[in-house]
Design a protein around this motif. Sequence first.
Motif, PDB file in Angstrom:
ATOM      1  N   ASP A  70       7.919  -9.901  -2.588  1.00  0.00           N
ATOM      2  CA  ASP A  70       6.812  -8.942  -2.464  1.00  0.00           C
ATOM      3  C   ASP A  70       5.972  -8.931  -3.738  1.00  0.00           C
ATOM      4  N   VAL A 124       1.950  -0.053   3.267  1.00  0.00           N
ATOM      5  CA  VAL A 124       3.224  -0.722   3.541  1.00  0.00           C
ATOM      6  C   VAL A 124       4.396   0.145   3.095  1.00  0.00           C
ATOM      7  N   SER A 131       6.769  -6.017   5.737  1.00  0.00           N
ATOM      8  CA  SER A 131       6.128  -6.215   4.429  1.00  0.00           C
ATOM      9  C   SER A 131       5.280  -7.476   4.425  1.00  0.00           C
TER      10      SER A 131
END
Length: 730
Positions: free
Chosen positions: A172, A204, A229
Amino acid sequence: MSPLAHWCHRHRLAVVLVWVGLLLALGAGVGAAGSAFGNGSTSQDTDSARATALLQRASDSAAGKSGRVVWQADGGKVTEPAAERTMSGVLERVSAAPGVATVTGPYTATGAAQVSEDGTTAYATVAFDQDVTDAQIDHVERLATAAESNGLHIALNGQAFTANPEPNAVADAMGIVLAFAVLLFVFRAVWVAVLPIVTAVVGVGTSAVAVMLLSHVITLSDTTLTLGSLIGLGVGIDYALFIVNRHRANLMAGMGVAESTAKALNTSGRAVVFAGLTVVVALLGMLTLNIGIINGMAIGAAVTVALTVLAAITLLPALLGMIGPRVLGRAERRALAAPGGGPRSEDGVWARWARRVQDRPKALGLLALTVLAALALPTLTLRLGASDDGNLPTSSTNRQAYDMIADGFGPGFNGPLVLAVQAPTPADRAAQAKLVTALGKVDGVARAVAAPMKEGQTVGVISVVPTTSPQSAATSELIGHLREDVIPQAEQGTSLKVYVGGTTASNDDFASVLMSKLPLFVLVIAALGFLLLTVAFRSLLIPAVGAVLNLLSIGVAFGAIVMVFQYGFGASLLGLGAAGPIESFVPILVVGIMFGLSMDYQVFLVSRMREEWARTGDSHRAVRVGQAETGKVIAVAAAIMFCVFGSFVFGGMRVISEFGVSLAVAVALDSLLIRMVVVPALMHLCGHANWWLPRRLDKALPHVSVEGPSEESAPPRHPVREPQPAGLTD
């Protein structure tokens, strides 16, 4: 959308605090209740499902998890005194460990079959209690591997010892950092880089905690958060970027911050809502397949997309109000403040490219289509299945145990077929015995063994070990041969019923079910795209072209995962393990996701074209201006998605890596070749036919303004003859 933008701008502090409060409240709920992720049932009305149900009904009690401890003697045999003494002590300590029900080792009279013929490999089966904890399993792992030495190699695999990779926060973070770098490099303004990322992260983050709470209500897969995600960061940053980019253009045209925000939301904001709606509809359309694991992933991803859209049309206008004109770079603010400042005609790279496409639509369009078709060609060899320990990197203990079992006992030993036998009469049990003999003579079967049946028992089990690995196409052919030829012959003239089950057969059946549903699902998605674009752009040709090109994008996505994961090209360089079949549910989800993303770019591109068409009535100008003015932001948006999706390739989860590779490649080629070459080329060739819609259909369809109100309520009856301009704007 303008009233919403004005309200969010006036109450910007309250809007920000509401989002922060919502995130904290949901986070507190997760802190109190936790999450309840679990893989939903994938069984359908299949032979393997019937085998599982029969064995479960006949079982006296539900069993807990189990796993294997596998060891191999380097340069010797596992039956030598030193190796036997060492491993016997290990197994004694494991059997005494908390949570362990039984340990079946090779150093007993009944365990001789657990030593390979060459004597170099052996294994023990560890069965755990139903209420065993992860900490207890970890303790057993440490006990089992403590005897690892230069002459004795120990590895673990099986259900209990399979490590489920956790969502990788590094992936991420890497995607976010790369997205920030792309935005900063292109726009040279810090706030342009910060605002889309902040908006996406809030959307998110909120959706992540919401999905955790939702897992208590419906069954959600443990990969739902990571998949959410992956999608949410990509679309969230892109949606916010489209609005910010339009806002910047409005400011450069001399508008005030409040007016500019309202107009940006009323134009690009409408397109964002429509694009997000198409993604949500495509994801929720998967519910029609009625497959548990896909239902959970689809719902989780849809929630994520919906909340990122909500953040883009509420939180972002509030943040734009707080930032004010600083959303422009210093050089842009100086140019705007200078006498005669304001919008300037640009003749940049995208404007020049748009003119080139207009000049040579046939040659460029054909070249782009040829490249895309070649990249999609591997889709014809797509083979669905399920990954197992054999697909893991060689550094994994599960992969090492898998390889040792395959070397010592044969590749099929890693995935035996479990035949559930219903034999209520003595004649049936005699037929079962004949079946076992017949199975042993079948090509592709290494051995077939029936478990002894107790007195009064009517359900038996036959274990069939193939000569090929669980993922091999030959194993799938063997399953079909047993069901269609061998078993029916044994059942003939008796009441014997035999069902082929086990993990290998279940995975094969699941892949067959999804493969049979995939073509219809693709056609339904294409039809849905055609309908939505028809409503949005009041045209038949544009939706038809969009639907066909969406299918081409999906083909490119499939081609990418086939080349990397099925054929193994570049897999070792990316650390993705060995080649194998594609995870069964991945293509279904890729169809839904890629359909939505392709629709996004189509909406942003064509909505600007239609806006210019409504203003001038000149189709060629509309296509060229729309392409030139959206080319930069679409390219940047695609680069951001490529970075976000690409970062998930290295997250350690094969399934998520398959999504990352397919979506990253498909999005990049969709934006650069399809939206920037094929679509405008075809629209130039079709001219005014692009905007044709029968009057009756026009009256029947609801009116939805994606591009927002234009200066003209409808295109002029006759096209405006345009002089040859130096730039692209009047």
